[in-house]
Scaffold this motif. Structure first.
Motif, mmCIF file in Angstrom:
data_model
loop_
_atom_site.group_PDB
_atom_site.id
_atom_site.type_symbol
_atom_site.label_atom_id
_atom_site.label_comp_id
_atom_site.label_asym_id
_atom_site.label_seq_id
_atom_site.Cartn_x
_atom_site.Cartn_y
_atom_site.Cartn_z
ATOM 1 N N ASP A 54 0.843 -1.206 0.050
ATOM 2 C CA ASP A 54 0.122 0.170 0.037
ATOM 3 C C ASP A 54 0.933 1.015 -0.025
ATOM 4 O O ASP A 54 0.567 2.280 0.423
ATOM 5 N N ALA A 56 1.880 4.119 -2.068
ATOM 6 C CA ALA A 56 1.488 4.613 -3.368
ATOM 7 C C ALA A 56 2.794 5.401 -4.040
ATOM 8 O O ALA A 56 2.866 5.361 -5.155
ATOM 9 N N THR A 295 -7.129 -2.503 -4.654
ATOM 10 C CA THR A 295 -7.982 -3.450 -3.656
ATOM 11 C C THR A 295 -9.426 -3.744 -4.213
ATOM 12 O O THR A 295 -10.275 -2.986 -4.310
ATOM 13 N N GLN A 298 -12.919 -2.911 -2.674
ATOM 14 C CA GLN A 298 -13.518 -1.609 -2.768
ATOM 15 C C GLN A 298 -14.378 -1.501 -4.040
ATOM 16 O O GLN A 298 -14.838 -0.456 -4.392
ATOM 17 N N LEU A 357 -3.506 9.901 -4.974
ATOM 18 C CA LEU A 357 -3.317 9.085 -3.498
ATOM 19 C C LEU A 357 -1.913 9.836 -3.042
ATOM 20 O O LEU A 357 -1.798 10.082 -1.986
ATOM 21 N N ARG A 365 -8.862 7.652 -3.505
ATOM 22 C CA ARG A 365 -8.907 6.473 -3.716
ATOM 23 C C ARG A 365 -10.153 5.832 -4.677
ATOM 24 O O ARG A 365 -9.961 4.854 -5.477
ATOM 25 N N ASN A 369 -9.725 3.598 -8.102
ATOM 26 C CA ASN A 369 -10.611 2.590 -8.450
ATOM 27 C C ASN A 369 -11.354 2.590 -9.648
ATOM 28 O O ASN A 369 -11.458 1.531 -10.472
#
Length: 612
Positions: A54, A56, A295, A298, A357, A365, A369
């Motif tokens: 995680d 970025a 992820t 999500q 991010l 986020r 996504n």
């Protein structure tokens, strides 16, 4: 500490090996390789095997370096002939096309997601560029040989449109992070000045860097093993220097590769082979890292608007932007439709979606996504349909020659010469006794494990390995001698026309035979000149031009782009009418000219009737 190093190395190498092995399956079934790499990353990440990644900033750093390597290799492998042929339409797509796509998707995102205008435009900018790796893998995996102008346009656009998308994304991220509220006019000026500064510095750095790379390789006598590493390090130096001085490092490294790759520097084949391997490794690492960073749990929250935006991008934004950018050029509707469809989104879009991010934007986020899902939609929907669409649009060219086994070698001090190794294929002209020109007499023949001089080998037979030392401008001629005849399927006769016509003959002969409605100036031209005029000045293998009841087809072109052989079809193929794309200016002009000619003939007929 030591145990952690082993575990990280074990996991990393295992992922790379799995990705490399999966490419064998992807090549067999034509799956977009980028999609496979992303899915491996997703399956290994937090919601899969549980590998938590995680960071970025680290993902963006790794992806940027990998992208720089990929862009340098893309420029290094681009021929200047392709640039001359498709530079204007490709640059139009890489600049204005990216801007139009970003704006259209941004407007749609404003109403589909409820984001503010700047955030919506930021989302549009992240998904505005196409992915060169995904496009050309699919063309190779699908064994597609499309028209040269289309391939060159895709090649240059895919390699040069990333800097524009990166500039738009970083500029919009800076505006949002800074909390600035600019008027539309002020924002447009800010974007224009920033674009000119970054692109200008980047282009200058790329030209100077590419020249210096070629000169240093020519002057320094480095070991063969060090030379490719030296070139790679210099390319990354150009990338970093351009970015340090406020320019686009991505544009700089692409142009540096273009200049260096066409400079005919020594050991080009060695550098190219090394670049191929490093580029594959860079693609695998970048795609896996981006997949690990996502992820999937999500995704359901924003799945519907992301899916709608992906479909809008594919069916509305990209086709409209391509049609508008290609208006000044003579691209038939079939080619425009194919260029619109082969606009796959890939790693660059996901990489750019990380920047919100890093700057800790409120909806960062969600933006990431949505961009990730748009990329998946593009790869799934467009990736598996490129081959069928190219065949439906009649853009797939029949092969010019059959199987050919050839290896290019380099010798120290042999500038502008190549040592070629051919394996004699059964059924090829040389296997049937065709004489080899004196300038291409083999230096060595290897038969059944024994080497011998050519004069003692007698007639070449299938399976012989032949070594020939020739100037670098002649290999294409030798390919025809050592290749077996290409298999001709029933569609090829339709593709090349019912019979051949001599392009050197006057167009007046066609007018007299078929009543094409040509003007006095056109009838004075040769068939070659008439075809090239309708094609915008240069002909390509497989190009077709409709003249009333007939269709002329380019069978061969010479090095100057002139028609060397042409075919004639008595029943022109109707253009595909089910593809919703716009006519080009050239097609509009041709239709207007045919309408005027029809109206004149009809008026002349009426006058004759009145006189009678």
């Amino acid at each position: 500490m030591e145990q952690g190093i082993y575990l990280i190395t074990l996991a990393g190498t295992a992922l790379v090996l799995v990705a490399a092995f999966s490419s064998l399956i992807a090549f067999r079934i034509g799956t977009p390789l980028l999609l496979v790499f992303l899915l491996i990353g997703l399956a290994t990440g937090t919601d899969g095997l549980g590998l938590d990644f995680d960071n970025a900033a680290l993902a963006y750093f790794v992806g940027s370096l990998a992208l720089a390597v990929i862009l340098f290799d893309s420029g290094f492998g681009t021929r200047l002939s392709a640039v001359r042929q498709a530079a204007l339409p490709a640059v139009s797509l890489a600049t204005l096309g990216v801007l139009l796509t970003a704006g259209l998707v941004g407007v749609a995102a404003r109403y589909a997601t409820g984001f503010g205008w700047l955030e919506s435009l930021l989302l549009g900018a992240t998904v505005a560029s196409t992915d060169a790796a995904a496009v050309f893998f699919l063309l190779r995996a699908g064994n597609l040989s499309v028209r040269e102008r289309v391939r060159s346009t895709l090649e240059i656009e895919s390699g040069s449109n990333d800097p524009m998308a990166i500039f738009l994304t970083l500029t919009l991220v800076g505006l949002i992070a800074g909390g600035q509220t600019l008027e539309p006019g002020a924002m447009a000026r800010e974007l224009a000045l920033g674009f000119l500064r970054q692109m200008g510095i980047g282009a200058l750095a790329g030209l100077v860097g590419g020249y210096l790379i070629a000169r240093l390789v020519a002057r320094l006598r480095l070991e063969q093993g060090l030379l490719p590493i030296f070139v790679l390090a210099l390319s990354l130096l150009v990338f970093a220097a351009a970015g340090t001085f406020g320019g686009s490092g991505f544009l700089a490294v692409y142009i540096a590769g273009l200049v260096a790759g066409n400079a005919r520097m020594r050991s080009t084949a060695l550098v190219k082979r090394f670049q191929d391997g490093v580029t594959w490794l860079a693609q695998i690492i970048m795609f896996l890292v981006l997949g690990l960073f996502a992820t999937p749990s999500q995704f359901p929250q924003i799945a519907l608007p992301a899916l709608l935006l992906g479909l809008f991008l594919i069916f509305v934004a990209r086709p409209l932007a391509v049609a508008l950018c290609l208006l000044p050029f003579r691209f038939p509707r079939a080619e425009t439709a194919f260029l619109s469809w082969v606009g796959l989104r890939g790693a660059v879009s996901i990489l750019l979606a990380i920047t919100p991010l890093i700057n800790e934007l409120e909806n960062g986020r969600a933006l990431f996504n949505i961009a990730f899902i748009i990329v998946l939609v593009s790869l799934v929907l467009q990736g598996w349909t490129i081959g069928p669409l190219a065949r439906r649009l009649k853009l797939v060219l029949p092969p010019r020659i059959g199987p050919l086994e050839k290896v290019e070698l380099e010798l120290p001090g042999a500038a502008h010469h190549e040592l070629l190794s051919y394996r004699v294929v059964d059924g090829s002209p040389v296997a049937r006794g065709q004489r080899i020109p004196r300038w291409a007499r083999p230096s060595l023949v290897v038969r059944d494990g024994r080497s011998m001089a050519y004069q003692y080998a007698g007639r070449l037979v299938a399976g012989d390995r032949v070594y020939i030392f020739v100037p670098d401008r002649y290999p294409r001629l030798l390919d025809r001698l050592f290749a077996s005849p290409a298999e001709v399927d029933p569609e090829d006769a339709e593709f090349f026309g019912a019979f051949a016509v001599d392009p050197a003959r006057p167009a007046a002969d066609l007018e007299a035979a078929y009543g094409l409605g040509l003007g006095e100036r056109e009838t004075a031209l040769t068939i070659d000149a008439l075809m090239r005029e309708r094609l915008g000045g240069r002909a390509d293998y497989g190009d077709r031009v409709v003249f009333g009841p007939i269709e002329l087809i380019v069978r061969e072109v010479d090095d100057n782009g002139q028609v060397a052989a042409a075919g004639l079809a008595l029943e022109p193929l109707a253009p595909p009418s089910r593809v919703p794309v716009f006519l080009s200016v050239g097609e509009l002009f041709d239709r207007l000219r045919r309408l005027v000619a029809w109206w004149r003939r009809r008026r002349a007929a009426r006058r004759r009737q009145s006189a009678d």
